[in-house]
Scaffold this motif. Structure first.
Motif, PDB file in Angstrom:
ATOM      1  N   ASP A   1      45.589  38.641  30.667  1.00 12.12           N
ATOM      2  CA  ASP A   1      44.540  38.159  31.586  1.00 12.12           C
ATOM      3  C   ASP A   1      43.478  37.374  30.827  1.00 12.12           C
ATOM      4  O   ASP A   1      42.355  37.829  30.676  1.00 12.12           O
TER       5      ASP A   1
ATOM      6  N   ILE B   1      39.916  36.792  32.536  1.00 12.04           N
ATOM      7  CA  ILE B   1      38.976  37.856  32.870  1.00 12.04           C
ATOM      8  C   ILE B   1      38.469  38.487  31.584  1.00 12.04           C
ATOM      9  O   ILE B   1      39.186  39.197  30.885  1.00 12.04           O
TER      10      ILE B   1
ATOM     11  N   ARG C   1      42.034  48.056  39.035  1.00 13.14           N
ATOM     12  CA  ARG C   1      42.090  46.899  38.141  1.00 13.14           C
ATOM     13  C   ARG C   1      42.876  45.768  38.780  1.00 13.14           C
ATOM     14  O   ARG C   1      42.501  44.598  38.709  1.00 13.14           O
TER      15      ARG C   1
ATOM     16  N   LYS D   1      41.125  42.138  39.640  1.00 11.16           N
ATOM     17  CA  LYS D   1      41.601  40.908  39.010  1.00 11.16           C
ATOM     18  C   LYS D   1      42.065  39.912  40.076  1.00 11.16           C
ATOM     19  O   LYS D   1      41.769  38.725  39.999  1.00 11.16           O
TER      20      LYS D   1
END
Lengths: 329, 301, 209
Positions: A78, A81, B276, B280
């Motif tokens: 990711d 993020i 999570r 996201k």
């Protein structure tokens, strides 16, 4: 008596030899594990559930370290993020930097740390892109321990039971079987791994895995049999009888199948196979210790023999459940 | 000598026969396997979207259009980008485009992939199409998929397949969110937790606890080690009359997640994993939506 | 060549009871312990084993005159592995959910001692029909064992049977735990032993009388 002594020296010499090989590979892996992608950064590791520690080759600028904007941390899958960084602490000797994150870091995922324009002694050292992983050797060790104890093939996965109950009556038989089995399973798994990765997978023949794996296992057993007979007849007379039994053990075919399903690399495969073998040895040893004593116990008639052995194994399995979910490193 | 030849011939013939039997069966089943996997997935998705009896259905699942958006991570030397494969209207048909967005959320590039939705289902085909579009310097790695359910031109739900670490190995799950990111449902697709303990995560009384939680609530959702109240269990297992459903549902609307007895770790693994995953996703879909509207991309999502 | 004198029915019953693979021969114990948590698992794996056993027995009995004695065992292994691959592919394609529940055990049928043993002891000496019935007996015997174990564990552990709630409560959660497989098999074996001693004692008494 002399012959017995002979066996022991041979076995210990063999074990010694293996131990040396394993130590060599561990050193090699440790060496590889410490490398980072930037020349000024010596290492970057997870420290606590909320911390990443970075060690530099020299002292860095305090003002640079105080600017939070220079640091960013994210999980590799990711990149968009960013983890929130709560604080950055520089050690008194200015060589190590500790990043505290707001939320706990899950160490199973590899993280990326970006250090923008590192400044040391007033000179810019360039931007560092670091990958922080769990120590690879620790990961390998956790696979080994996992297969050996936490996910013991006999007590937690219930495989190889026929041979397990057949050869756990006496301690000497148990150890002989365990050692033979470990050697065969390591050889067979590695061979299957190579065959799967370089022949079956590239040609999309993975549906042939059952046939191929069982063939390779038989081949390994035959090979070990022939080699042992020629090279070390004394060892063969001690362990030869167990070789035939190895092939009837489903762990020996289960391990290659698990390796193929999980796409392990060669080191991880080696560790899993070794763990499976040693785990089987441990299980056999524990079981045979109890069964030797059961001989003298007063057991109800209908429970004599296999039924009581099953109940003892059940108690062991319950005890091994205590290990489940344990994580090392 | 003659014996060896005989044995070799016999073995070769048996291997050939066995090989052709297995190969034949493989060819016969390969297609059915793919189709059934897809069907299974679709069933799970529709099961999550179907509202339960007391609530009125606003739509029938047959009218829904499902669009997959595939996310890739693209690495170009030291730079990292996100690549989204988005279905786009092209003349009369729908085909995939690759939008490359940098880490700050700015569109840097757009490639036509000429991949139809059916063809895009195969990871291998997607990989080759992307590799052709990007050239040899950049490397793309598949990350995950999100599914957007639309009724006519209105988004009604998002479906998020994902996996997170459980007590033993990975837990594969699928979450459904409505258009405002409230949770419509959670389905556990595959797991290897202990039967009777962690394995209970697939039971209704656990997974239905997530149903109806708002996005705000989800962000602060905790796992508590209190026993599940009996009426709440009845409600979660859908064993009570429809009149009582609404009342009890309201009462426990903002309740935290009650851990499964003897499997607190599995319970919190699911809760944290879901949290999570949703967080996201919400972050990403907002960026993607902004890019699509700013750059005037004719996407169908 | 010793050909069996038993009738087909006797062969079938022999596999089901007298030489039950799980409780009497104590072979292929891994699935009996590992996945006997529900009746459904037992039935499904039973079907897979039945298929492999019957087809392997038939194949070997058909080609028994052409097998060179020195490559007997490799031929058995190849035959079993082929049929296991076939059932594995078919289950994966048409019953994906059940296949997932059984995990690695379907592919492990290849290492089940019971199948090789029946080929060596029975199928390579007998004709097609007896081999077929022997395979059926062994396969159903295995399924019977798995279903009994599954039923005990499912009722005691979860209070359900075949997924339907019949008790409404869970008497002993312990039985659904993985380790309880060992205990259940142990108890069942003891019960079979006890039944046998009772039976033989009664026959002795009858003789005396």
């Amino acid at each position: 008596m002399i012959k017995m002594f002979d066996h022991k020296t041979h076995t210990s010499a063999l074990l010694n030899h293996y131990l040396r090989i394993v130590t060599f590979f561990i050193c090699l892996l440790l060496f590889c594990g410490c490398r980072t992608e930037h020349r000024f950064v010596k290492k970057a590791v997870f420290k606590d559930t909320h911390e990443i520690m970075i060690t530099f080759a020299g002292p860095v600028d305090e003002a640079w370290a105080a600017n939070m904007g220079n640091f960013s941390v994210y999980e590799k899958p990711d990149p968009d993020i960013l983890s929130d960084i709560r604080s950055v602490v520089l050690s008194p000797d200015k060589m190590t930097l500790t990043l505290h994150t707001e939320e706990p870091i899950s160490q199973d995922v590899s993280h990326k740390v970006v250090l923008k324009e590192i400044i040391a002694d007033g000179v810019s050292q360039g931007t560092a892109y670091l990958t922080v992983n769990k120590l690879y050797i620790g990961y390998l060790f956790s696979i080994l321990m996992g297969a050996m104890i936490i996910q013991n093939f006999v007590f937690s996965k219930y495989l190889g039971l026929c041979v397990f109950f057949g050869t756990s009556r006496k301690k000497s038989t148990a150890v002989g079987m365990g050692v033979t089995f470990t050697i065969v399973i390591v050889a067979a798994s590695l061979m299957s791994w190579f065959f799967y990765q370089f022949v079956l997978k590239p040609f999309r023949l993975d549906y042939l895995q059952i046939v191929v794996f069982i063939g390779l296992v038989s081949l390994t057993v035959q090979g070990v049999d022939t080699i042992l007979r020629k090279v070390n007849p004394a060892l063969f007379s001690a362990f030869g009888v167990y070789l035939v039994l190895v092939i009837a053990n489903c762990i020996v075919i289960a391990v290659p199948l698990i390796l193929a399903d999980n796409e392990y690399n060669v080191w991880e495969s080696l560790m899993l196979a070794l763990g499976a073998g040693l785990g089987f040895l441990i299980a056999l040893f524990l079981m045979s210790s109890v069964r030797e004593r059961l001989e003298f116990a007063d057991i109800p008639e209908s429970y004599r023999g296999l039924p009581i052995a099953f109940i003892v194994a059940g108690l062991f399995a319950l005890a091994f459940m205590g290990f489940s979910g344990m994580s090392l490193f | 000598m003659k014996e060896i030849i005989k044995i070799t011939v016999a073995l070769t013939i048996s291997c050939l026969v066995a090989g052709s039997v297995m190969g034949g069966v493989f060819i016969l089943t390969a297609k059915a396997k793919k189709q059934n996997e897809h069907l299974n997935m679709q069933q799970t998705m529709f099961g999550l979207l179907e509202p339960e009896p007391p609530q009125k259905s606003e739509f029938s699942t047959a009218d829904l259009n499902l669009y997959n958006v595939y996310r890739y991570i693209i690495e170009d030397n030291d730079k990292t980008y996100l690549g989204y494969m988005v279905p786009v209207k092209q003349d009369t048909r729908t085909a995939y485009d690759l939008l490359i967005i940098d880490l700050k959320g700015k569109l840097t590039d757009q490639h036509k992939l000429d991949l139809l939705p059916e063809a895009a289902r195969e990871e291998q085909d997607r990989g080759t199409a992307i590799a052709n579009a990007l050239g040899s310097q950049k490397r793309a790695k598949y990350a995950d998929t999100m599914i957007i359910a639309k009724l006519n031109d209105k988004r009604v739900a998002y479906l998020l397949p994902g996996e997170f670490p459980g007590f033993k190995t990975f837990i594969h799950a699928m979450a459904a969110l409505d258009a405002d990111f409230n949770i419509l449902g959670l389905e556990i697709m595959a797991h290897e937790e202990d039967p009777g303990l962690g394995g209970e995560i697939e039971k209704k009384y656990f997974k239905n606890q997530f149903k109806g939680k708002t996005f705000e609530k989800l962000r602060q959702l905790k796992v508590i080690k209190e026993p599940l109240p009996e009426e709440y269990r009845q409600y979660l297992e859908r064993k009570i009359s429809q009149e009582d459903m609404a009342g009890i549902g309201k009462k426990y609307q903002d309740a935290d997640i009650h851990a499964i007895t003897g499997a607190t770790i599995s319970s919190s693994c699911v809760t944290n994993g879901l949290k999570r995953m949703v967080k996201k996703f919400v972050y990403r879909i907002k960026i993607l939506d902004r890019v699509i509207s700013e750059k005037d991309i004719h996407s169908v999502i | 060549m010793p050909v069996t004198t038993k009738t087909n029915k006797q062969l079938f019953v022999n596999g089901l009871l007298n030489e039950n693979p799980i409780f009497r021969l104590a072979l292929s114990m891994c699935p009996a312990v590992g996945i006997s948590t529900t009746v459904m698992n037992g039935i499904l794996l039973g079907i897979a084993v039945l298929f492999v056993q019957v087809f392997s027995s038939c194949t070997i009995s058909l080609i028994k005159n052409h097998i060179h004695p020195r490559i007997r065992i490799p031929t058995y292994t190849l035959t079993i592995a082929t049929w296991v691959t076939v059932i594995d592919l078919v289950l994966a394609a048409y019953m994906p959910v059940a296949y997932k529940a059984m995990g690695i055990f379907v592919r492990l049928i290849v290492a089940f001692a019971i199948i090789t043993m029946r080929l060596e002891v029975f199928a390579c000496k007998n004709d097609f029909a007896p081999s077929f019935w022997d395979g059926m007996g062994m396969g159903f015997g295995f399924m019977f064992g798995m279903v009994v174990l599954g039923a005990i564990r499912e009722i005691l552990g979860m209070g359900t049977l075949l997924g339907y709630d019949i008790l409404g409560f869970r008497p002993l959660l312990f039985f659904v735990l993985p380790a309880a497989g060992f205990f259940t098999v142990g108890f069942m074996m003891a019960i079979f032993n006890y039944a046998e001693t009772l039976y033989s004692r009664r026959r002795k008494e009858e003789k005396v009388v």
